[in-house]
Write an enzyme that holds these catalytic residues in place. Sequence first.
Site, short mmCIF file in Angstrom:
data_model
loop_
_atom_site.label_atom_id
_atom_site.label_comp_id
_atom_site.label_asym_id
_atom_site.label_seq_id
_atom_site.Cartn_x
_atom_site.Cartn_y
_atom_site.Cartn_z
N ASP A 220 -5.73 4.11 13.58
CA ASP A 220 -4.38 4.60 13.30
C ASP A 220 -4.38 5.92 12.53
OD1 ASP A 220 -3.13 2.54 14.65
OD2 ASP A 220 -3.15 1.20 12.92
N ASP B 178 0.81 -1.22 0.00
CA ASP B 178 0.00 0.00 0.00
C ASP B 178 0.84 1.27 0.00
OD1 ASP B 178 -2.32 -1.47 -0.01
OD2 ASP B 178 -2.58 -1.41 2.16
N ARG C 151 2.10 5.01 16.92
CA ARG C 151 1.61 6.05 16.00
C ARG C 151 2.02 7.46 16.37
NH1 ARG C 151 1.71 1.58 13.51
NH2 ARG C 151 -0.02 1.10 12.13
N SER D 106 -4.44 -8.43 8.47
CA SER D 106 -3.78 -7.14 8.58
C SER D 106 -2.98 -7.19 9.88
CB SER D 106 -4.83 -6.03 8.62
OG SER D 106 -4.21 -4.84 9.06
N1 ARG Z 1 -6.96 -2.31 16.80
C1 ARG Z 1 -5.64 -2.04 17.19
C2 ARG Z 1 -5.49 -0.59 17.55
O1 ARG Z 1 -6.32 0.18 17.20
C3 ARG Z 1 -4.63 -2.51 16.21
C4 ARG Z 1 -4.50 -1.73 14.95
C5 ARG Z 1 -3.55 -2.42 14.06
N2 ARG Z 1 -3.26 -1.68 12.89
C6 ARG Z 1 -3.21 -2.22 11.69
N3 ARG Z 1 -2.99 -1.42 10.70
N4 ARG Z 1 -3.38 -3.50 11.48
O2 ARG Z 1 -4.57 -0.22 18.19
#
Ligand code: ARG
Length: 401
Positions: free
Chosen positions: A124, A14, A95, A175
């Site tokens: 994110d 991506d 992040r 993912s």
């Molecule tokens: N749900 C989790 C969070 O909000 C994990 C997010 C994981 N991110 C991803 N791009 N797979 O912290």
Amino acid sequence: MSERVVLAYSGGLDTSVGIGWLKEATGKEVVALAIDVGQGGEDMNVIRQRALDCGAVEAIVIDAKAEFADDYLMPALKANALYQKRYPLVSALSRPLIGKHLASVARQLGADSVAHGCTGKGNDQVRFEAAVAAIAPELISIAPIRDLALTRDKAIEFAEKNNLPIAQSKKSPYSVDQNVWGRAVETGFLEDPWNAPIEDLYSYTQDPDVFREPTEITIRFEAGIPVAIDGVKYAAIDLVQKMNDLAGAHGVGRIDIVEDRLVGIKSREVYESPAGIALIAAHEELENLTLERDVNRFKRGIESRWADLVYEGLWFSGLKRSLDVFIDHTQEHVTGDVRLRLQGGRAVVTGRKSEESLYDFDLATYDTGDTFDQSLAKGFIELWALPSKIAAKRENNRGKK
Ligand code: ARG
């Protein structure tokens, strides 16, 4: 000179396609920024070269592992931070750090915008953009997948058409986001919350159901920070990595949860955070030994608020900073040793001691040498229960009327 955009670059399909896609859609030159937060996997130089091969005018790699451990993981540990009592905020912690570097590189290079590869459905995107906004409010945030309609199919087509060195990348059924604090796995067959996780999902932890002899370790904390394991001193980043190995080998830190995302969706998540879960168990127990009762109780409420703020992308907010001041102050006496037993997916505290301990053996003991004056308890209870007693009398009298 045309405008520039700094893209948070992972090396995956991506964001690789995102380089050319951004350029086409915005006319801006794309600078790729790859941040090492201990995600492992490919060599950062390979990732850097791929960004250039995909059309970035510049590709920058920052090793932020030590910064991540010192400035993000240690505060999370001091806060015993678990979202919805279970999730140690793996992605939520990386992040703001990545956002901070995006903002500072953009400023250094005179770029007017930053970009990231998030979709419009997750947390994110909020965390990246809220971090950037809090540090460099003049910057514009662009999300090619969300804002420029870059779908997976279009990405593959774009990569093939432009001969990008990523076209061959095979699609993972999940993912995944990972760093040194743990891994987050979502989508695929996990989207049915009734489906049990399979062994395949995990890479930081061994199967906890396989019998192994337990491992016992002693962790030394100083002012809330773990500084040594079994007498060997480590920097925070190395200690976390060491704990991942030790606790991961016993399958510690697997989490399967339906979680409330910031955007209102409930989502099913599988995590593994061996170091996170083991260290929080140890740290919290040392607090039980060294914090005054009311500080400890009050802090448990602050911790969940802290976790909510960080989960929801407000790392650089005023409230989060103020809570940090409170939490830091509570850690003054959180110094001592905790013995942990690792086995069968669990990290269990089996001993704790501290030069700052509030545990008084002479007060606690039921054997001879007891210094607690039991006669004081009678009058204490009389006064403690007095408000309830008066209220109960009122209820009784009302019954009689
Ligand atoms: N749900 C989790 C969070 O909000 C994990 C997010 C994981 N991110 C991803 N791009 N797979 O912290």
